[in-house]
Design an enzyme around this catalytic site. Structure first.
Site, PDB file in Angstrom:
ATOM      1  N   ARG A 229       0.833  -1.195   0.000  1.00 40.98           N
ATOM      2  CA  ARG A 229       0.000   0.000   0.000  1.00 40.98           C
ATOM      3  C   ARG A 229       0.870   1.247   0.000  1.00 40.98           C
ATOM      4  O   ARG A 229       1.863   1.321   0.746  1.00 40.98           O
ATOM      5  CB  ARG A 229      -0.893   0.038   1.250  1.00 40.98           C
ATOM      6  CG  ARG A 229      -2.185  -0.726   1.095  1.00 40.98           C
ATOM      7  CD  ARG A 229      -3.072  -0.114  -0.001  1.00 40.98           C
ATOM      8  NE  ARG A 229      -4.243  -0.913  -0.308  1.00 40.98           N
ATOM      9  CZ  ARG A 229      -4.301  -1.908  -1.204  1.00 40.98           C
ATOM     10  NH1 ARG A 229      -3.233  -2.259  -1.885  1.00 40.98           N
ATOM     11  NH2 ARG A 229      -5.426  -2.553  -1.429  1.00 40.98           N
ATOM     12  N   GLU A 258      -3.351   7.599  -5.855  1.00 42.62           N
ATOM     13  CA  GLU A 258      -3.388   6.848  -7.121  1.00 42.62           C
ATOM     14  C   GLU A 258      -4.441   7.431  -8.039  1.00 42.62           C
ATOM     15  O   GLU A 258      -5.588   7.580  -7.589  1.00 42.62           O
ATOM     16  CB  GLU A 258      -3.655   5.374  -6.839  1.00 42.62           C
ATOM     17  CG  GLU A 258      -2.467   4.725  -6.156  1.00 42.62           C
ATOM     18  CD  GLU A 258      -2.626   3.227  -5.907  1.00 42.62           C
ATOM     19  OE1 GLU A 258      -3.609   2.629  -6.378  1.00 42.62           O
ATOM     20  OE2 GLU A 258      -1.756   2.660  -5.240  1.00 42.62           O
ATOM     21  N   HIS A 276      -0.295  -0.163  -9.915  1.00 46.44           N
ATOM     22  CA  HIS A 276      -1.070  -1.035  -9.006  1.00 46.44           C
ATOM     23  C   HIS A 276      -1.518  -2.311  -9.732  1.00 46.44           C
ATOM     24  O   HIS A 276      -2.713  -2.587  -9.874  1.00 46.44           O
ATOM     25  CB  HIS A 276      -2.285  -0.264  -8.453  1.00 46.44           C
ATOM     26  CG  HIS A 276      -2.834  -0.863  -7.193  1.00 46.44           C
ATOM     27  ND1 HIS A 276      -3.385  -0.104  -6.186  1.00 46.44           N
ATOM     28  CD2 HIS A 276      -2.913  -2.141  -6.747  1.00 46.44           C
ATOM     29  CE1 HIS A 276      -3.795  -0.893  -5.196  1.00 46.44           C
ATOM     30  NE2 HIS A 276      -3.511  -2.139  -5.526  1.00 46.44           N
TER      31      HIS A 276
HETATM   32  N1  NAI Z   1      -0.445  -4.432  -5.130  1.00 51.14           N
HETATM   33  C1  NAI Z   1      -1.558  -5.125  -5.159  1.00 51.14           C
HETATM   34  O1  NAI Z   1      -2.258  -5.158  -6.159  1.00 51.14           O
HETATM   35  C2  NAI Z   1      -1.952  -5.907  -3.970  1.00 51.14           C
HETATM   36  C3  NAI Z   1      -1.685  -5.434  -2.717  1.00 51.14           C
HETATM   37  N2  NAI Z   1      -2.094  -6.154  -1.625  1.00 51.14           N
HETATM   38  C4  NAI Z   1      -1.742  -5.604  -0.324  1.00 51.14           C
HETATM   39  O2  NAI Z   1      -0.677  -6.374   0.225  1.00 51.14           O
HETATM   40  C5  NAI Z   1      -0.713  -6.288   1.649  1.00 51.14           C
HETATM   41  C6  NAI Z   1      -0.551  -7.668   2.272  1.00 51.14           C
HETATM   42  O3  NAI Z   1      -1.638  -8.492   1.913  1.00 51.14           O
HETATM   43  P1  NAI Z   1      -1.788  -9.961   2.570  1.00 51.14           P
HETATM   44  O4  NAI Z   1      -0.475 -10.615   2.675  1.00 51.14           O
HETATM   45  O5  NAI Z   1      -2.881 -10.632   1.829  1.00 51.14           O
HETATM   46  O6  NAI Z   1      -2.294  -9.558   4.014  1.00 51.14           O
HETATM   47  P2  NAI Z   1      -2.173 -10.396   5.360  1.00 51.14           P
HETATM   48  O7  NAI Z   1      -3.178  -9.840   6.271  1.00 51.14           O
HETATM   49  O8  NAI Z   1      -2.180 -11.859   5.074  1.00 51.14           O
HETATM   50  O9  NAI Z   1      -0.721 -10.005   5.911  1.00 51.14           O
HETATM   51  C7  NAI Z   1      -0.406  -8.776   6.478  1.00 51.14           C
HETATM   52  C8  NAI Z   1       0.651  -9.029   7.527  1.00 51.14           C
HETATM   53  O10 NAI Z   1       1.118  -7.771   8.004  1.00 51.14           O
HETATM   54  C9  NAI Z   1       1.389  -7.933   9.387  1.00 51.14           C
HETATM   55  N3  NAI Z   1       1.416  -6.634  10.046  1.00 51.14           N
HETATM   56  C10 NAI Z   1       0.372  -5.892  10.487  1.00 51.14           C
HETATM   57  N4  NAI Z   1       0.817  -4.772  11.079  1.00 51.14           N
HETATM   58  C11 NAI Z   1       2.164  -4.812  11.016  1.00 51.14           C
HETATM   59  C12 NAI Z   1       3.174  -3.945  11.467  1.00 51.14           C
HETATM   60  N5  NAI Z   1       2.887  -2.807  12.112  1.00 51.14           N
HETATM   61  N6  NAI Z   1       4.468  -4.271  11.212  1.00 51.14           N
HETATM   62  C13 NAI Z   1       4.775  -5.407  10.570  1.00 51.14           C
HETATM   63  N7  NAI Z   1       3.841  -6.309  10.152  1.00 51.14           N
HETATM   64  C14 NAI Z   1       2.551  -5.996  10.356  1.00 51.14           C
HETATM   65  C15 NAI Z   1       0.276  -8.830   9.875  1.00 51.14           C
HETATM   66  O11 NAI Z   1       0.621  -9.459  11.080  1.00 51.14           O
HETATM   67  C16 NAI Z   1       0.153  -9.813   8.728  1.00 51.14           C
HETATM   68  O12 NAI Z   1       0.933 -10.967   8.957  1.00 51.14           O
HETATM   69  C17 NAI Z   1      -1.996  -5.561   1.979  1.00 51.14           C
HETATM   70  O13 NAI Z   1      -1.717  -4.196   2.182  1.00 51.14           O
HETATM   71  C18 NAI Z   1      -2.816  -5.712   0.724  1.00 51.14           C
HETATM   72  O14 NAI Z   1      -3.784  -4.710   0.601  1.00 51.14           O
HETATM   73  C19 NAI Z   1      -2.728  -7.341  -1.736  1.00 51.14           C
HETATM   74  C20 NAI Z   1      -3.014  -7.849  -2.958  1.00 51.14           C
HETATM   75  C21 NAI Z   1      -2.673  -7.167  -4.182  1.00 51.14           C
HETATM   76  O1  HPV Z   2      -6.284  -6.710  -3.172  1.00 51.27           O
HETATM   77  C1  HPV Z   2      -5.627  -5.684  -2.933  1.00 51.27           C
HETATM   78  O2  HPV Z   2      -5.369  -5.287  -1.796  1.00 51.27           O
HETATM   79  C2  HPV Z   2      -5.147  -4.886  -4.044  1.00 51.27           C
HETATM   80  O3  HPV Z   2      -4.409  -3.955  -3.817  1.00 51.27           O
HETATM   81  C3  HPV Z   2      -5.613  -5.148  -5.404  1.00 51.27           C
HETATM   82  O4  HPV Z   2      -6.243  -3.968  -5.835  1.00 51.27           O
HETATM   83  P1  HPV Z   2      -7.124  -3.940  -7.178  1.00 51.27           P
HETATM   84  O5  HPV Z   2      -8.289  -4.827  -6.937  1.00 51.27           O
HETATM   85  O6  HPV Z   2      -6.254  -4.476  -8.265  1.00 51.27           O
HETATM   86  O7  HPV Z   2      -7.516  -2.530  -7.369  1.00 51.27           O
END
Ligand code: NAI
Ligand code: HPV
Length: 524
Positions: A229, A258, A276
């Site tokens: 993010r 964004e 993204h």
């Molecule tokens: N670029 C994109 O298109 C995408 C971005 N994302 C983003 O990726 C990120 C991770 O997603 P997931 O792995 O599915 O989530 P998740 O919930 O499985 O993992 C997040 C992890 O961050 C940890 N965490 C929370 N606060 C923290 C802190 N202060 N310091 C260190 N660790 C901390 C949690 O304990 C957890 O293990 C999210 O922000 C999500 O929105 C997800 C999918 C696609």
């Molecule tokens: O699943 C997430 O957290 C993402 O960041 C993916 O975002 P999007 O659905 O591709 O706009």
């Protein structure tokens, strides 16, 4: 008929479960295009582009559920949705692999300067010495946030011969061991990593986590990646570290704003960017759209959802087991609230017998929602019941006991009000239904259904006849009647279920009957 607004680009094939239902109409428009019909929608389906603000929610009074086809819900005001009783769901694991692979693609591109070399060759140059890279093998990778995506990145990093260092304050030792990584402090990760990748949600704690202070603790020549993010790495703080060469390169898939517009970071050659794209694969989009569509369908059909952000998780199996108690508890809450129509401070729920082994959190929320419903003008349901109770200074708690009063299961609710306490007990008998078996000190047996009339009186001959006469004179038919007393000639109660509600005039007539102390209408 339910109307669903799909306001972001959602995979069409994934919408199939919703399209199949004759009860559902899908409208694909962005929020401004749908401005004049926002009040009509029951469900909203988004990705990260639509900003679901309090203001938008105020224009959508019919909204019951928001589905996020993806992970991050930071574009949704979950607190405002919760206050309004709107369920928020996401698709937590449908895009994990895509986001992890994109992170890896960015890592490789970053250390081998692929985007820069690509632009150079396309500009008809052949400058091999300008793009000497770094091997990943043997390098230290710092992963901040070790959830679904972080742990998939780690697996891939190990395959590349990297050493992984993890910082995640919520990661247990057991899980870390199972995943073959060691847990470090943030400072340790910052100090040892050649490459740092962040995979946390954007929260108050993670906003600016890699800001000026922490960036100064990183190794000179470090590479940074943010595919999570925008804002976890502070964009403004990054600039001097790029200018003085402390940071060798940055890969960004996400931005504080964004699209980022004409952002100063975009003018650095060693900052590589994508718009993204982490979840933008055919597979991930089909996964997340299907997951959310199926959940919305379940919800609109009155079934439980499994990936809710603002409800306790509930699988289909568990829901089937608790369903009966969930309804019984709601009715008990509604009856107690109307009977105790005074300010109350505390609800205490005790579960005994078979119900005590189930997921009682959900049952208690249902009871709480039932209790608050007669008292609150706005929508109240399992989503916002706890929040509304807190706002109104009502505390609640669960207890467990062996005392089932001879039934297979028993839910007991005690309501503590000012100078008064009320207890109601109920049981669910399979193939028979819900029964209230105890009411304010009386053992009784009635079905908590429909238009109920509670009468407390002195135990005298002829009382039933007198009540029957008044109701008969006003054309009110009695469906069932139950009586209870503590001792002959003492305090007694009647609980009648009526075919229609009665008005104030009938209530007045009943109150005027000699030896009747209290008359209350209870609508369930
Ligand atoms: N670029 C994109 O298109 C995408 C971005 N994302 C983003 O990726 C990120 C991770 O997603 P997931 O792995 O599915 O989530 P998740 O919930 O499985 O993992 C997040 C992890 O961050 C940890 N965490 C929370 N606060 C923290 C802190 N202060 N310091 C260190 N660790 C901390 C949690 O304990 C957890 O293990 C999210 O922000 C999500 O929105 C997800 C999918 C696609
Ligand atoms: O699943 C997430 O957290 C993402 O960041 C993916 O975002 P999007 O659905 O591709 O706009």
């Amino acid at each position: 008929m339910f109307r669903i607004l799909v306001s972001d680009a959602i995979n069409e094939e994934g919408l199939a479960p919703l399209r199949k239902s004759e009860q559902i109409e899908i409208v694909q428009k962005n929020v401004s295009e749908a401005e004049n019909e926002l009040h009509e929608f029951d469900a909203l389906l988004v990705r990260s582009a639509t900003k679901v603000t309090e203001e938008l929610l105020s224009k959508m009074p019919n909204l019951k559920i928001i589905g996020r086809a993806g992970v991050g819900v930071d574009n949704i005001d979950v607190e405002a949705a919760t206050k309004r009783g709107i369920v928020v769901i996401n698709a937590p694991n449908g895009n994990t692999i895509s986001a992890a692979e994109h992170t890896f693609a960015m890592m490789a591109a970053l250390v081998r300067h692929i985007p820069q070399a690509h632009i150079s060759v396309k500009s008809r140059e052949w400058n091999r010495s300008a793009f000497v890279g770094m091997e990943l093998k043997g390098k230290h990778l710092g992963i901040i946030g070790f959830g679904r995506i972080g742990s998939e990145v780690a697996k891939r990093a190990r395959a590349f011969g990297m050493t992984v260092h993890v910082y995640d304050p919520f990661l247990t030792k057991e899980r870390a061991e199972k995943l073959g990584v060691s847990i470090h402090t943030l400072d340790e990760v910052l100090a040892c990593a050649d490459i740092i990748t962040v995979h946390t949600p954007l929260t108050k704690e993670t906003k600016g986590l890699l800001g000026e202070k922490n960036l100064a603790k990183t190794k000179k020549g470090v590479y940074l990646i943010n595919c999570a993010r925008g804002g976890i790495i502070d964009e403004k703080a990054l600039i001097p570290f790029l200018q003085n060469g402390h940071v060798a390169g940055v890969a960004l898939d996400v931005f504080e704003q964004e699209p980022p517009g004409d952002h100063p970071l975009l003018s650095f050659d060693n900052v590589i960017v994508t718009p993204h794209l982490g979840a933008s694969t055919v597979e991930a989009q089909l996964n997340v759209a299907t997951q959310v569509a199926e959940e919305i369908l379940q919800f609109l059909e009155g079934k439980p959802v499994t990936s809710s952000i603002n409800l306790p998780a509930l699988s289909k199996d568990v829901y089937e087991k608790i369903q009966a108690f969930y309804h019984l508890a709601k009715k008990m809450g509604m009856i107690a609230s109307q009977y105790m129509n005074i300010p109350v401070q505390e609800l205490s729920v005790t579960y005994a017998g078979t119900v005590a082994d189930l997921e009682t959190t959900y049952i208690t929320r249902s009871l709480l929602a039932g209790f608050l419903r007669p008292r609150v003008a706005s929508t109240v349901n399992e989503v916002n019941a706890a929040m509304i109770a807190k706002e109104r200074g009502i505390t609640y708690g669960e207890k467990f006991s062996d005392e089932t009063h001879g039934y297979a299961n028993c839910i007991s609710l005690t309501v503590h009000g000012e100078n008064r306490t009320f207890t109601i007990k109920g049981t669910h008998i399979p193939n028979y239904g819900d029964r209230i078996v105890h009411f304010d000190g009386f053992t009784i047996d009635f079905a908590p259904e429909g238009h109920l009339l509670y009468i407390q009186h002195q135990d005298r001959p002829g009382m039933i006849g007198k009540v029957g006469n008044v109701l008969g004179e006003h054309q009110v038919n009695i469906a069932t009647m139950q009586v209870g007393r503590q001792e002959a000639g003492g305090r007694a109660i009647m609980l009648l279920s009526l075919d229609k509600p009665i008005d104030d005039a009938v209530m007045q007539k009943l109150t005027e009957i000699e030896d009747i102390d209290t008359v209350k209408r209870l609508e369930v």
